[in-house]
Design a protein around this motif. Sequence first.
Motif, mmCIF file in Angstrom:
data_model
loop_
_atom_site.group_PDB
_atom_site.id
_atom_site.type_symbol
_atom_site.label_atom_id
_atom_site.label_comp_id
_atom_site.label_asym_id
_atom_site.label_seq_id
_atom_site.Cartn_x
_atom_site.Cartn_y
_atom_site.Cartn_z
ATOM 1 N N TYR A 32 0.874 -1.184 0.000
ATOM 2 C CA TYR A 32 0.000 0.000 0.000
ATOM 3 C C TYR A 32 0.905 1.226 0.000
ATOM 4 N N PRO A 35 0.909 9.122 -0.809
ATOM 5 C CA PRO A 35 1.730 10.321 -0.584
ATOM 6 C C PRO A 35 1.472 10.878 0.814
ATOM 7 N N PHE A 48 1.840 13.118 10.210
ATOM 8 C CA PHE A 48 0.601 13.380 10.910
ATOM 9 C C PHE A 48 -0.526 12.795 10.074
ATOM 10 N N GLN A 53 -6.357 3.349 6.819
ATOM 11 C CA GLN A 53 -5.672 2.122 6.397
ATOM 12 C C GLN A 53 -4.181 2.139 6.688
ATOM 13 N N LYS A 54 -3.491 3.250 6.348
ATOM 14 C CA LYS A 54 -2.022 3.206 6.519
ATOM 15 C C LYS A 54 -1.646 3.090 7.999
ATOM 16 N N LYS A 115 -10.527 13.815 4.692
ATOM 17 C CA LYS A 115 -10.806 12.592 3.933
ATOM 18 C C LYS A 115 -12.033 12.866 3.092
HETATM 19 C C1 LIG Z 1 0.653 15.990 -1.540
HETATM 20 C C2 LIG Z 1 -0.090 15.133 -0.533
HETATM 21 C C3 LIG Z 1 0.261 15.215 0.802
HETATM 22 C C4 LIG Z 1 -0.419 14.436 1.728
HETATM 23 N N1 LIG Z 1 -0.048 14.495 3.035
HETATM 24 C C5 LIG Z 1 -0.647 13.700 3.952
HETATM 25 C C6 LIG Z 1 -0.221 13.687 5.317
HETATM 26 O O1 LIG Z 1 0.705 14.392 5.723
HETATM 27 N N2 LIG Z 1 -0.876 12.852 6.154
HETATM 28 C C7 LIG Z 1 -1.899 12.053 5.744
HETATM 29 O O2 LIG Z 1 -2.440 11.308 6.568
HETATM 30 N N3 LIG Z 1 -2.335 12.056 4.486
HETATM 31 C C8 LIG Z 1 -1.732 12.861 3.568
HETATM 32 N N4 LIG Z 1 -2.158 12.857 2.273
HETATM 33 C C9 LIG Z 1 -3.312 12.034 1.927
HETATM 34 C C10 LIG Z 1 -2.883 10.560 1.820
HETATM 35 O O3 LIG Z 1 -2.213 10.338 0.611
HETATM 36 C C11 LIG Z 1 -4.050 9.584 1.958
HETATM 37 O O4 LIG Z 1 -4.982 9.812 0.926
HETATM 38 C C12 LIG Z 1 -4.764 9.740 3.267
HETATM 39 O O5 LIG Z 1 -3.840 9.836 4.338
HETATM 40 C C13 LIG Z 1 -5.699 8.557 3.525
HETATM 41 O O6 LIG Z 1 -4.920 7.418 3.710
HETATM 42 P P1 LIG Z 1 -5.517 6.202 4.563
HETATM 43 O O7 LIG Z 1 -4.553 5.087 4.474
HETATM 44 O O8 LIG Z 1 -5.911 6.664 5.914
HETATM 45 O O9 LIG Z 1 -6.765 5.844 3.666
HETATM 46 P P2 LIG Z 1 -8.291 5.555 4.055
HETATM 47 O O10 LIG Z 1 -9.002 6.858 4.233
HETATM 48 O O11 LIG Z 1 -8.328 4.566 5.176
HETATM 49 O O12 LIG Z 1 -8.821 4.935 2.717
HETATM 50 C C14 LIG Z 1 -8.409 3.667 2.286
HETATM 51 C C15 LIG Z 1 -8.629 3.455 0.820
HETATM 52 O O13 LIG Z 1 -8.757 4.668 0.088
HETATM 53 C C16 LIG Z 1 -7.910 4.684 -1.048
HETATM 54 N N5 LIG Z 1 -7.005 5.855 -0.923
HETATM 55 C C17 LIG Z 1 -6.498 6.397 0.213
HETATM 56 N N6 LIG Z 1 -5.706 7.447 -0.074
HETATM 57 C C18 LIG Z 1 -5.705 7.568 -1.421
HETATM 58 C C19 LIG Z 1 -5.047 8.469 -2.312
HETATM 59 N N7 LIG Z 1 -4.228 9.472 -1.871
HETATM 60 N N8 LIG Z 1 -5.255 8.295 -3.616
HETATM 61 C C20 LIG Z 1 -6.054 7.303 -4.077
HETATM 62 N N9 LIG Z 1 -6.704 6.427 -3.281
HETATM 63 C C21 LIG Z 1 -6.526 6.548 -1.963
HETATM 64 C C22 LIG Z 1 -7.112 3.397 -1.045
HETATM 65 O O14 LIG Z 1 -7.531 2.559 -2.087
HETATM 66 C C23 LIG Z 1 -7.419 2.735 0.268
HETATM 67 O O15 LIG Z 1 -7.669 1.373 0.154
HETATM 68 C C24 LIG Z 1 -1.489 13.595 1.316
HETATM 69 C C25 LIG Z 1 -1.824 13.524 -0.037
HETATM 70 C C26 LIG Z 1 -1.136 14.281 -0.932
HETATM 71 C C27 LIG Z 1 -1.521 14.161 -2.401
#
Ligand SMILES: Cc1cc2nc3c(=O)[nH]c(=O)nc-3n(C[C@H](O)[C@H](O)[C@H](O)COP(=O)(O)OP(=O)(O)OC[C@H]3O[C@@H](n4cnc5c(N)ncnc54)[C@H](O)[C@@H]3O)c2cc1C
Length: 145
Positions: A32, A35, A48, A53-54, A115
Amino acid sequence: MIIREMSHADCVALLAKSWVGRLACCKENVPYVVPIQFAYVDNRIVSFSLPGQKIDWMRANPRVCIQIDDIADKHRWKCLLVNGVFKEQVRDEQRDRAWAALKTDNDWWEPGSFKPGPQAIASERNHVFYAVDIDTMTGREAFDG
Ligand SMILES: Cc1cc2nc3c(=O)[nH]c(=O)nc-3n(C[C@H](O)[C@H](O)[C@H](O)COP(=O)(O)OP(=O)(O)OC[C@H]3O[C@@H](n4cnc5c(N)ncnc54)[C@H](O)[C@@H]3O)c2cc1C
């Protein structure tokens, strides 16, 4: 084009000036990658997040890899691969240190705070501060020559 290994000092310099990387974690042999925004301090990457999921996956398997790059074009780029261990920052002083490292960037909290869908009210949020303690780091850079 020439490719060479980056020195440790150059790797640290790139980490220190970067703000975004791709965090890879793995659970039950499923990878998984997302960014994230981060700060670098004392051989650690600090970030932060909301629960999700992550965070669930890193709690289950704390070994992670983070990729960071600085790409000018196809022939001029720098790329870092960092391997390390997820450490959730749970104590107040740990969270304060993470906050202090991150707050040097404007709007540092935004990417980790939203989100899709309706937003929770502030009091319902359960933000996670975490660090990745760096075990190994390699860098490669390309330039015209
Ligand atoms: C430039 C940039 C900076 C970011 N900085 C941060 C940060 O500092 N901290 C942070 O927590 N998050 C950050 N994000 C958002 C991060 O990439 C995740 O989208 C977000 O943290 C949700 O991750 P999660 O594992 O909690 O997903 P969940 O909300 O639990 O969702 C899980 C599902 O959603 C889908 N999903 C999740 N994220 C993405 C995505 N980005 N793109 C496509 N599908 C996705 C996946 O298929 C996954 O199975 C950033 C994004 C960008 C583009």
